[in-house]
Design an enzyme around this catalytic site. Structure first.
Site, PDB file in Angstrom:
ATOM      1  N   HIS A  55       0.837  -1.204   0.000  1.00  0.00           N
ATOM      2  CA  HIS A  55       0.000   0.000   0.000  1.00  0.00           C
ATOM      3  C   HIS A  55       0.873   1.255   0.000  1.00  0.00           C
ATOM      4  O   HIS A  55       1.222   1.793   1.042  1.00  0.00           O
ATOM      5  CB  HIS A  55      -0.896   0.000   1.233  1.00  0.00           C
ATOM      6  N   ASP A 300       0.662   2.583   3.729  1.00  0.00           N
ATOM      7  CA  ASP A 300      -0.135   3.675   3.169  1.00  0.00           C
ATOM      8  C   ASP A 300       0.755   4.897   2.973  1.00  0.00           C
ATOM      9  O   ASP A 300       0.367   6.036   3.277  1.00  0.00           O
ATOM     10  CB  ASP A 300      -1.341   3.995   4.054  1.00  0.00           C
TER      11      ASP A 300
END
Length: 435
Positions: A55, A300
């Site tokens: 991610h 992320d």
């Protein structure tokens, strides 16, 4: 190459021979002949399979002032990440085959191997997108990392059905915007001064919004017999809802290590989606990381410039960088006996490879890709934004300790090496893992 006398995550000392991009042999330390190899004397240092960060947002095309494939992959290599999966919210968004091809061209600048997630918006073209060598269907439910809310429920169901038919996992950003606390924003309109109170972002994007969205996502997916992976879960309730339904989930380092208690220091640099949670919830999330409930740690990685992050709470973009600090932070937790090295290996290497069907990644075994990272757990160093390689130049983990790599290999190529204070990087030769 022959890596001599390395300690694996389980504690065994081994020699590891690399030939033609693969691990050719793993044997007891001192048992393999050098036979003309380029020899690296590990001298008992820890050898791990390269981390797989499923991610990241490397920002190209569209936002190269924040990050590029060149700078993002340098940051990855310096942090022991040998494969990344880029998310679709670029400009143009990766929702058509043409957009996928444009991003794949830019990814030629990558030092590390990569996957490219496709996404779902009102403009997506499933026929051309599934014709592309798609890694997985990314961030398709209720919110994406730009903060844009909502896709039609029928559109989500259609995407899940198509993904199930193609054998593609669905990565879901689970936050239900209908459960956000709008009174928090109304308070700012009354002059309460939210710009000086970064904690209001956490109050606004409620914990209940995550759990409810996870429940809805897995309910739709179960009807289609689809594989669902919940991105960046930030609450114990969200994790438990995912695992109870048989979905896999990931947790980001900032939700493991930071909480709302840190926001007085972080300010708008601590704004992210999902937001930081209470210290009690952070501890409960970490317990689930330790005990095996959580499948994957992924960053992320969402870099923004300093200027962008200082615009004020309601105007600053959400997201923090993290691809370079994920593995060092986890290794420091292991150094302090808060995790085991085997658990770190599973969270960032073995489990991501299993969840996203990468059989040659995530393990140190004969026949696997020679993606390996050599570290010395006894030499942590302070994390400083000025020393990191992301283009954004800052980190939410400033001042913390991390165990950084001495050597990172991608398919047997040296992509990063640190000797003393000197750092050397390889040349871009990353490949699409769906090649």
């Amino acid at each position: 190459m022959l890596i001599r006398d390395a300690r694996l995550a389980g504690g065994r000392r081994r020699d590891v021979r690399i030939e033609s991009e693969r691990i050719a042999d793993v044997a007891a330390a001192g048992s393999l002949d050098e036979d003309g190899d380029d020899v690296v004397d590990a001298d008992g240092r820890l050898l791990l399979p390269g981390a797989i960060d499923v991610h990241v947002h490397f920002r190209q095309p569209g936002y190269p002032h924040k990050e590029t494939w060149a700078t993002g992959s340098r940051s990855a290599a310096a942090g022991g990440v040998t494969t990344v999966v880029d998310q679709p919210n670029t400009d143009p968004p990766t929702v058509t085959g043409e957009a996928f091809a444009e991003k794949a061209t830019l990814a030629a600048d990558s030092l590390v191997d990569y996957g490219i997630n496709g996404g779902v918006t009102e403009a997506w073209d499933p026929d051309s997108l599934f014709a592309a060598p798609l890694f997985a269907l990314g961030e398709v439910f209720l919110a994406d990392s730009t903060g844009d809310m909502g896709i039609d429920a029928d559109l989500f169901a259609d995407a899940v059905e198509r993904a199930a038919a193609a054998g593609v996992p669905v990565t879901v950003h689970a936050e239900d915007a209908s459960l956000f606390d709008q009174s928090v924003r109304a308070g700012d309109a009354d002059g309460i001064g939210c710009d000086a109170d970064a904690d209001r972002w956490s109050a606004f994007r409620t914990a209940a919004a995550e759990a409810r969205a996870v429940e809805r996502a897995v309910e739709v997916a179960s009807g289609a017999d689809a594989q669902v992976h919940i991105a960046h879960t930030s609450t114990p309730e969200g994790i438990d809802a995912a695992t109870a339904a048989g979905a896999t989930c990931e947790v980001s380092p900032h939700h493991i290590l930071l909480s709302r208690d840190d926001l007085s220091e972080l300010g708008t640099y601590g704004r992210m989606n999902p937001p930081l949670r209470s210290e009690a919830r952070r501890q409960a999330v970490f317990e689930r990381v330790v005990d095996g409930t959580v499948d994957v740690v992924a960053t992320d990685h969402a870099p923004h410039t300093v200027e962008e992050k200082e615009r004020g709470l309601w105007d600053a973009p959400s997201g923090v960088p993290g691809v370079e600090t994920m593995l060092p932070l986890l290794l420091d937790l292991a150094r302090r006996d808060e995790l085991t090295y085997a658990r770190v290996r599973d969270l960032v290497s073995a489990n991501p490879a299993a969840v996203f069907d990468l059989p040659r990644k995530g393990r140190i075994e004969t026949g696997a890709d020679a993606d390996v990272v050599l570290v010395d757990p006894d030499t942590p160093r302070e994390i400083r934004g000025d020393d990191l390689h992301s283009k954004c130049g800052w980190t939410p983990f400033e001042g913390r300790q991390g165990v950084f790599p001495d050597l990172t290999l991608v398919r047997g190529r040296v992509v990063y090496e640190r000797v003393g204070a000197e750092e050397r990087f390889g040349t871009p030769a990353g490949e699409n893992v769906r090649r």
